[in-house]
Design an enzyme around this catalytic site. Structure first.
Site, mmCIF file in Angstrom:
data_model
loop_
_atom_site.group_PDB
_atom_site.id
_atom_site.type_symbol
_atom_site.label_atom_id
_atom_site.label_comp_id
_atom_site.label_asym_id
_atom_site.label_seq_id
_atom_site.Cartn_x
_atom_site.Cartn_y
_atom_site.Cartn_z
ATOM 1 N N LYS A 1 0.780 -1.112 0.106
ATOM 2 C CA LYS A 1 0.009 -0.682 -0.024
ATOM 3 C C LYS A 1 1.249 2.031 -0.297
ATOM 4 C CE LYS A 1 -4.864 0.108 0.787
ATOM 5 N NZ LYS A 1 -5.430 -0.103 0.170
ATOM 6 N N ASP B 1 -6.999 4.486 -4.600
ATOM 7 C CA ASP B 1 -7.603 3.897 -2.943
ATOM 8 C C ASP B 1 -8.027 5.371 -3.010
ATOM 9 O OD1 ASP B 1 -7.318 1.587 -0.668
ATOM 10 O OD2 ASP B 1 -7.355 3.958 -0.523
HETATM 11 N N1 GLU Z 1 -7.061 -0.134 -3.265
HETATM 12 C C1 GLU Z 1 -7.873 -0.894 -3.063
HETATM 13 C C2 GLU Z 1 -7.844 -1.977 -2.184
HETATM 14 O O1 GLU Z 1 -8.381 -1.833 -0.422
HETATM 15 C C3 GLU Z 1 -7.633 -2.008 -4.784
HETATM 16 C C4 GLU Z 1 -6.021 -2.540 -4.773
HETATM 17 C C5 GLU Z 1 -5.437 -2.483 -6.066
HETATM 18 O O2 GLU Z 1 -6.619 -2.558 -6.633
HETATM 19 O O3 GLU Z 1 -4.825 -3.213 -6.075
HETATM 20 O O4 GLU Z 1 -8.305 -3.289 -2.558
#
Ligand code: GLU
Length: 449
Positions: A122, A162
């Site tokens: 992340k 996100d």
């Molecule tokens: N931010 C999204 C999550 O919390 C998507 C992450 C992604 O597609 O890599 O899963």
């Protein structure tokens, strides 16, 4: 067990969200650790709680007044046991290492649950996109990604969106990466359809959430049809949860943003949703404007997070928190129970506080943790990566079919993992156990690295 949590708190001071996520997982996997010595011997959970790598960097940019602005950028590369680091980028003033560590930790389990080979990561910045011009956002994204470029790669780390990062920001980041590397490869997901993106990626998190809810309701021979649903948030997840609820014959009655919420007793239909999408995605306005267009609805400002939020006191059948972490507290959870809500499906990451989760589970509500029920987004990111690899693109129908299959499998795996540890119907424990075993076994196979 307590020692692991105490050690985590000691090693990561001042990071309550990370402690909260860690505590929940540690408690759930205790029966697994008690039963299997190998996980204890290899200190798997202790290793999972320590990011493989954390990158922190300065992002400088010029605002529209020509003034120099300084923000912090981060990427937490949490776990690569089952695949390249994968997870979104968040732009929000609340971003600091503790938030990103909690999100990257959750992401590791979530990605494992999808059944696809994706590790957990992340990233983000304390940059606040609210009120910024297009040019400012572009300049920020370019400078942010100029630094991150050297750390990503389609077999290394594949970020996505996100909170605060949508199609516009992904485009700007992809553009600068392409320029710097002279390569057009899938180093980000959530790309525009037409330049490497997958159909249905935009819809996937919200649709997946409601597919998961359908599966849960199915265990009680029930369905979404006719269900009144209270939804929080008004971004990508909330918008597409609402869309799917409407398609399945349910009635969504609320949306919110960080200032307040809309209650539309008559229900948010297709046309009203089109208005919300235009307001939030293009005009970038505030949700209170909804009542100017639809005066039959009401708007209420939300107060401090410590108080109960009247949004969760709306009479309904299902609740879908799709805004942000810890948006629903113990008092709110008690209101859900008192109002006879039968299902709580998390669209956001960890939207229920630990106490709220306890209230909901101990009162026998159907409850799905975000790492299971919002996994449709990252699963479809995985599907986007597959399409980038093979260089062939699937129809919306094909992607949707895969998404439905993945959500069904996650639902089944959570139930089975819970049941095999005497925790029947506990999706939270099941998700943690199933995700843990998959990652833990891969870590053991790969030795002490
Ligand atoms: N931010 C999204 C999550 O919390 C998507 C992450 C992604 O597609 O890599 O899963």
């Amino acid at each position: 067990m307590l020692d692991i949590l105490a050690l985590t708190k000691e090693r990561n001071p001042g990071e309550p969200e990370f402690h909260q996520a860690a505590e929940e997982v540690i408690a759930s996997v205790k029966p697994v650790l008690d039963k299997h010595e190998k996980y204890r011997k290899h200190k798997v959970i202790e290793r999972m709680l320590e990011p493989e790598r954390m990158i922190s960097f300065r992002v400088t940019w010029l605002d529209d007044n020509g003034e120099v602005q300084i923000n912090r950028g981060y990427r937490v590369q949490m776990n690569s046991a089952i695949g390249p680091y994968k997870g979104g980028i968040r732009f929000h003033p609340s971003v600091y290492p503790g938030i990103l560590k909690f999100l990257a930790f959750e992401q590791t389990f979530k990605n494992a649950l999808t059944g696809l080979p994706m590790g957990g990561g992340k990233g983000g910045s304390d940059f606040n996109p609210k009120g910024k011009s297009d040019r400012e956002v572009m300049h920020f994204c370019q400078n942010f990604f100029t630094e991150l470029t050297r750390h990503v790669g389609r077999r290394t780390d594949v970020p996505a969106g996100d909170i605060g990062v949508g199609g516009r920001e992904i485009g700007y980041m992809y553009g600068i990466h392409k320029k710097l590397t002279n390569e057009h490869t899938g180093i980000l997901t959530g790309k525009g359809v037409g330049w490497g993106g997958s159909l249905m990626r935009t819809e996937a998190t919200g649709y997946g959430l409601i597919y998961f809810a359908q599966n849960m309701l199915g265990t009680r021979n029930d369905s979404m049809e006719g269900k009144t649903c209270v939804v929080s948030g008004s971004g990508n997840v909330a918008q597409h949860a609402i869309e799917k609820i409407v398609q399945l014959g349910g009635k969504p009655v609320s949306v919110s943003d960080s200032s307040g919420f809309i209650y539309d007793e008559e229900g948010i239909d297709k046309d009203k949703l089109a208005y919300i999408k235009d307001l939030k995605n293009y005009r970038r306005g505030r949700i209170r404007e909804y009542i100017e267009k639809y005066p039959g609805a009401s708007y209420m400002e939300t107060k401090s997070a410590a108080e109960s939020n009247p949004l969760w006191d709306i009479k309904a059948d299902c609740a879908f928190p799709c805004a942000t972490q810890n948006e629903l507290n113990e008092k709110d959870a008690q209101n859900l129970v008192n109002n006879g809500i039968m299902l709580v499906g998390e669209g956001a990451n960890m939207p229920l506080t630990a106490d709220a989760m306890h209230v909901v589970i101990s009162n026998g509500l159907l409850y799905s943790p975000g790492k299971a029920s919002n996994a449709g987004g990252v699963a479809t990111s995985g599907i986007e990566m597959m399409q980038n690899y093979i260089g062939n693109y699937w129809t919306a129908g094909e992607v949707d079919k895969r998404l439905q299959g993945i959500m069904k499998n996650i639902h089944q795996n959570c139930l089975e993992a819970a049941e095999s540890h005497g925790l029947d119907g506990n999706y939270a424990a099941g998700a943690n156990i199933a995700g843990f075993i998959k990652v833990a076994d891969a870590m053991i196979d790969q030795g002490i690295v």
